[in-house]
Design an enzyme around this catalytic site. Structure first.
Site, PDB file in Angstrom:
ATOM      1  N   GLU A   1       0.900  -1.101  -0.031  1.00 54.88           N
ATOM      2  CA  GLU A   1       0.005  -0.097   0.027  1.00 54.88           C
ATOM      3  C   GLU A   1       0.712   1.171   0.068  1.00 54.88           C
ATOM      4  OE1 GLU A   1      -2.060  -1.025   3.412  1.00 54.88           O
ATOM      5  OE2 GLU A   1      -3.256  -2.465   2.458  1.00 54.88           O
TER       6      GLU A   1
ATOM      7  N   GLU B   1      -7.316  -7.702  -0.906  1.00 54.08           N
ATOM      8  CA  GLU B   1      -7.925  -7.589   0.445  1.00 54.08           C
ATOM      9  C   GLU B   1      -9.439  -7.476   0.323  1.00 54.08           C
ATOM     10  OE1 GLU B   1      -6.156  -5.199   3.281  1.00 54.08           O
ATOM     11  OE2 GLU B   1      -4.006  -6.143   3.167  1.00 54.08           O
TER      12      GLU B   1
END
Ligand SMILES: *[C@@H]1O[C@H](CO)[C@@H](O)[C@H](O)[C@H]1NC(C)=O
Ligand SMILES: *[C@@H]1O[C@H](CO)[C@@H](O)[C@H](O)[C@H]1NC(C)=O
Ligand SMILES: *[C@@H]1O[C@H](CO)[C@@H](O)[C@H](O)[C@H]1NC(C)=O
Ligand SMILES: *[C@@H]1O[C@H](CO)[C@@H](O)[C@H](O)[C@H]1NC(C)=O
Ligand SMILES: *[C@@H]1O[C@H](CO)[C@@H](O)[C@H](O)[C@H]1NC(C)=O
Ligand SMILES: *[C@@H]1O[C@H](CO)[C@@H](O)[C@H](O)[C@H]1NC(C)=O
Length: 635
Positions: free
Chosen positions: A181, A244
């Site tokens: 991320e 995710e």
């Protein structure tokens, strides 16, 4: 056993066709799909963190994932867990990554690896070792040469360990994430990501599929992604990889327990799978953040010990309604394995255990701070004292007579994270980061001031630089004076407990009377014997601390984690059976930081067979709670 060999046979059959041909895993950009051994391949994966599950349970959890119909798992790797001391690597016992990968492969699961170096993961400092902060102005997650040097050393060790487990080398790993991320981090340092990519390629080879993961949105992906590395997103449909897909959500102390219904999860999983996407369910099993390893979010909100996550398998690996709902959905898209699902492990209620008061922290300094104190005019941080986690005792004296209540204050909010204050051996109050920056104290000039500072977990996520120094990171003031002349004790509590050196307190006539709301941070000890004549003991259990307030628990010297039932939502801590023994009494040690229920009141803890993770007893407490007794009146 029989299931395991069935898994191996299945594996042979799957790969049978390509025996002789080289194993390959790649991205077919033209057709927007993965290819495994040349065939179109789609993964349905689940998140599992080996570092949150005792090694003896890895096989049980992975088998359950396999039986749910998953063909892959995804795990992070927490650097700090494997390199607690610079240059000393640990890959044994519960840290034996190679064994975990082998078990996954034996069961027939492929592996998606997320080695960081930053992982977020609700882990202390997002998995980066705290010792990086010894260089105070280090720029984490950038091309800062000191950061890169540490990353290169760690990755050199890790990636060499991982290499034989790559799919093309005969192992289960089909892809490896670069950073994590990164697009949501301020630095946007392309050189850093390029360096990592080169590093990964140099150890793992050019065939391995590397990928990045980011939040949805062009701005995230712009900084997070790199040429020649596959970009995936965290959530939201519209692309063909969802790294995710959230099955639940994390908790914070003092906030309500997060729950996502099975129906909702099953419905959106169905939608994602219907598009033909690859998916990873985060988490499929959350597990437990044992010891001191939890992280925190900002404004400062640490995560509790349980990482149950309301996932399809509970913290203890139990099958849930959500598990079966997910299995039913997967069944519509993929042939799922036949055969029995490993059952939920039985839990045993060992009952109440009486606890005896042992020494206080101040009583036992000679065992806890064996390297002796460090003196300094102004307070030093944990890292200045070479300590990463746990507790440090800061000691000084009152510089002036405070016959009327005088504010003891951390004007710059520099208590990281919670400080238990006593004057001349009497507990007088608690300072807490972002919540309580001032308490009133009284006392004479020269009175001893002891401040036990608890590191409650380093911030693990933030857009800005989230370096989180611990201890008293700014000066404390008393009235108009800056407190000075500190003596600091770096505490090795785990070592002392393991050596069994913390003793019962000898009664002295000069013991101060017990104040109403608070006591000194004090150890308590007790033991219990596993009953005879009941088959299959020891079994898993949960420890509950009725009327205890906040502290740390060890079972047979193993640091189980933090308890804080007065704040919640977690009330019980998972105690896996492997910590218990039938051949000797089992020891329970508690460090209670605020006040034990003992004398008057029963001095017991209780082992039960049912978890409680959803009781936010103090969810309405005032943000700037100043008087302990006000919180007290809530309970
Ligand atoms: C504090 O008060 C005591 C009397 O209670 C007095 O003897 C002493 O000099 C005072 N100390 C300071 C530093 O003011
Ligand atoms: C400290 O005492 C003063 C005077 O009694 C009072 O006004 C103030 O609110 C108290 N502060 C705290 C933090 O309790
Ligand atoms: C504490 O105050 C002193 C004197 O003002 C200053 O030199 C020092 O840097 C301060 N320490 C911290 C940690 O803020
Ligand atoms: C702090 O200093 C201010 C002004 O210098 C004074 O008015 C105040 O009374 C002092 N407070 C204490 C607690 O000594
Ligand atoms: C419990 O503590 C006692 C006393 O320190 C020790 O002799 C015993 O080995 C411990 N039991 C276990 C299971 O660790
Ligand atoms: C907590 O969870 C249990 C078990 O799922 C449930 O029965 C109970 O109603 C929940 N309590 C609260 C306060 O949500």
């Amino acid at each position: 056993m029989s299931l395991l060999s069935a898994g191996s046979i299945l594996l042979l059959l799957l790969f049978g066709e390509s025996l002789g041909a080289p194993r390959s895993f790649s991205i077919d950009y033209k057709n927007d799909c993965f290819r495994k051994d040349g065939e179109e391949f789609r993964f349905i994966s689940g998140g599992i963190h080996y570092f949150r599950i005792p090694r003896v349970y890895w096989k049980d959890r992975l088998l359950k994932m396999h039986m749910a119909g998953l063909n892959a798992i995804q795990t992070y790797i927490p650097w700090s867990f494997h390199e607690e001391i610079p240059g000393q690597f640990s890959f044994s016992g519960d840290r034996d990554l190679g064994h975990f990968l082998q078990v996954a492969q034996d069961i027939g699961l492929l592996v998606i690896l997320r080695p960081g170096p930053y992982i977020c993961a609700e882990w202390d400092m997002g998995g980066m070792p705290a010792w990086l902060l010894k260089k105070k102005d280090i720029k984490l997650r950038t091309s800062d040469p000191d950061y890169i040097a540490a990353v290169d050393r760690w990755m050199g060790k890790l990636l060499s360990t991982v290499k034989p487990f790559l799919y093309q080398n005969g192992g289960p790993i089909i892809s490896v994430q670069v950073e994590n991320e990164y697009g949501s981090y301020y630095a946007c340092d392309h050189d850093y990501i390029r360096h990592l990519t080169k590093l990964f390629r140099s150890y793992l080879g050019n065939e391995v599929v590397l990928f990045t993961t980011d939040g949805p949105g062009i701005s995230y992906i712009k900084c997070g992604s790199i040429q020649d590395v596959y970009a995936t997103v965290d959530f939201g449909p519209g692309t063909n990889v969802n790294s995710e897909f959230y099955t639940g959500w994390l908790d914070h102390w003092g906030s309500p327990h997060s729950v996502i219904s099975s129906t909702r999860v099953a419905k959106s999983l169905n939608e994602v799978l219907a598009t033909g996407a690859n998916v990873n369910m985060y988490m499929f099993i959350g597990g437990t953040t044992f010891g001191y390893w939890n992280g925190a979010n900002i404004p400062y909100a640490p995560q509790p010990t349980s990482y149950d996550f309301n996932a399809p398998l509970t913290e203890a690996g139990d099958l849930t309604e959500k598990y079966f709902a997910i299995r039913e959905v997967i069944k519509m898209y993929r042939k799922i394995p036949e055969g029995p699902i490993p059952p939920t492990t039985p839990k045993y209620a060992y009952g109440a255990v009486s606890m005896k008061k042992l020494q206080t922290i101040s009583d036992s300094l000679k065992y806890l701070a064996f390297s002796g104190p460090v003196k300094s005019m102004y307070p030093l941080t944990f890292l200045d004292l070479n300590q990463a986690l746990g507790f440090v005792l800061y000691r000084t004296t009152l510089p002036a007579n405070c016959s009327t209540p005088t504010p003891l204050s951390s004007p710059l909010n520099g208590v990281h994270d919670r400080a238990y204050v006593s004057i001349d051996g009497v507990a007088v109050g608690i300072l807490e980061r972002d919540r309580v920056i001032t308490i009133n104290v009284t006392g004479n000039a020269g009175s001893q001031v002891d401040i036990l500072v608890e590191n409650m977990g380093r911030v693990n996520y933030g857009h800005q630089d989230f370096k989180d120094f611990k201890g008293l990171v700014t000066n404390l003031t008393l009235g108009n004076n800056t407190l000075a002349g500190w003596t600091m004790y770096s505490l090795s509590i785990d070592k002392a407990i393991n050596e069994g050196v913390i003793k019962e307190k000898e009664a002295t006539a000069t013991d101060p009377p017990r104040p109403a709301a608070l006591s000194l941070p004090t150890f308590y000890g007790g033991s219990f014997v596993i009953p005879d004549g009941i088959p299959d003991l020891p079994q898993d259990t949960y420890i509950k601390l009725p009327k205890w307030r906040k502290g740390q628990i060890w079972i047979n010297g193993f640091n189980l984690g933090r308890y804080w039932p007065v704040r919640g939502p977690q009330v019980t801590l998972f105690v896996p059976a492997n910590l218990l023994t039938t051949t000797a009494p089992n020891n329970v040690t508690i460090l209670e930081l605020e006040r034990a229920p003992c004398s008057p009141g029963p001095c017991t803890v209780e082992f039960t067979n049912t978890p409680i993770l959803n009781a936010t007893a103090a969810s309405h407490y005032k943000r700037h709670l100043e008087l302990f007794s006000r919180e007290d009146s809530l309970g």
